[in-house]
Design a protein around this motif. Structure first.
Motif, PDB file in Angstrom:
ATOM      1  N   GLU A  75       0.853  -1.189   0.000  1.00 37.68           N
ATOM      2  CA  GLU A  75       0.000   0.000   0.000  1.00 37.68           C
ATOM      3  C   GLU A  75       0.885   1.233   0.000  1.00 37.68           C
ATOM      4  O   GLU A  75       1.791   1.358   0.830  1.00 37.68           O
ATOM      5  N   GLY A  78      -0.450   5.209   3.343  1.00 35.39           N
ATOM      6  CA  GLY A  78      -1.222   4.494   4.366  1.00 35.39           C
ATOM      7  C   GLY A  78      -2.087   5.366   5.244  1.00 35.39           C
ATOM      8  O   GLY A  78      -2.962   4.853   5.938  1.00 35.39           O
ATOM      9  N   GLY A  84      -5.480   0.105   5.490  1.00 37.74           N
ATOM     10  CA  GLY A  84      -4.572  -0.982   5.844  1.00 37.74           C
ATOM     11  C   GLY A  84      -5.238  -2.032   6.710  1.00 37.74           C
ATOM     12  O   GLY A  84      -4.950  -3.224   6.591  1.00 37.74           O
ATOM     13  N   THR A 100       2.665  -1.183   4.282  1.00 35.93           N
ATOM     14  CA  THR A 100       2.023   0.087   3.972  1.00 35.93           C
ATOM     15  C   THR A 100       2.988   1.222   4.268  1.00 35.93           C
ATOM     16  O   THR A 100       3.574   1.275   5.352  1.00 35.93           O
TER      17      THR A 100
END
Length: 215
Positions: A75, A78, A84, A100
C-alpha cells in the motif's frame, strides 16, 4: 489467484450501488466485529483531512484481497491505517502480509497504533518515509498494490511499481473518479500499457481503478 480474473472483473464492475447495501458493520456475522468496528469508526471520525477511503471501498478491498488469494501486498499512502486494516482483514484469510508506506511521520505513527489496536501487527507492517525511496528497498514481486498517495505522482508510482507486480497480479489506485483531473497521465498509462487490462469501479463515490497484469 483463486478466482479467474474475468470473474473478478465482472464482479467488481457490478459493485457500485450494490456495495452500499452490505449489512452494517456493527451487526454480528460477516462484519469485522464490534470492537474493530468501533475502532474503524473512530479512525474515520478523526480523519479531518478526509484521507481515509470510504467504508464501502474498505470492504471492497477486503473482499478483493481475499478473493484473489493475494499474499504479498503493498500500500502506497497508508494515512492513519484505515485502508490498511481492511486489507489486513483480507490477508488474514489468505495468510499474506501487507507493507504500507506513509510519508507523514505523525500519520505513520498513528497508523502503527491503529494497526496494533486492530490486532493486525503480525500481518501489517507500517513503513514511515518517502515511498519512492522505500519501495526499492523491498525485495521481490507483489500480488496486489493499492495506491492512495499524492495524485499527481500516480504515473511515477505506476512506472516504478507495475514492473514489480507479478503476472496475474493487480495494481489498484484510489480516487480515480472524484480526482481524475489530477492524474491524467496515470489514467492514460493504465489504458495504453500493453501489459495492462484495466477497469474502474466505484464501491463508494471516489472510484478505484483495477489494472490486471497480463500473464
Amino acid at each position: 489467484m483463486r478466482l479467474g480474473i474475468s470473474f473478478i472483473l465482472a464482479m467488481v464492475a457490478a459493485a457500485g450501488p450494490v456495495a452500499q447495501r452490505v449489512p452494517d458493520s456493527r451487526q454480528p456475522g460477516p462484519g469485522p466485529g464490534l470492537a474493530l468496528s468501533k475502532l474503524l469508526e473512530d479512525i474515520r471520525a478523526a480523519d479531518t483531512g478526509q484521507l481515509a477511503v470510504s467504508e464501502e471501498d474498505g470492504r471492497f478491498l477486503r473482499v478483493l484481497v481475499a478473493a484473489t488469494g493475494a499474499r504479498r501486498v503493498l500500500e502506497i499512502g497508508g494515512a492513519s491505517g484505515y485502508s490498511g486494516i481492511w486489507i489486513g482483514l483480507g490477508l488474514r484469510e489468505t495468510g499474506g502480509r501487507l507493507v504500507t508506506i506513509e510519508y507523514d511521520p505523525g500519520r505513520a505513527s498513528e497508523a502503527a497504533r491503529n494497526i496494533q489496536r486492530a490486532g493486525l501487527a503480525d500481518i501489517v507492517q507500517v513503513v514511515r518515509g518517502d515511498a519512492f525511496k522505500e519501495i526499492p528497498k523491498l525485495a521481490g514481486e507483489f500480488d496486489l498494490v493499492f495506491l492512495d498517495a499524492w495524485k499527481p505522482d500516480y504515473r511515477r508510482f505506476f512506472d516504478l511499481v507495475f514492473p514489480r507486480v507479478r503476472r496475474g497480479g493487480l495494481f489498484l489506485a484510489h480516487n480515480v473518479i472524484n480526482k481524475k483531473n489530477e492524474m491524467p497521465e496515470f489514467l492514460s498509462a493504465i489504458a495504453s500499457n500493453p501489459q495492462a487490462l484495466s477497469t474502474i469501479v466505484s464501491p463508494g463515490h471516489e472510484g478505484i481503478s483495477i489494472t490486471y497484469k497480463r500473464r
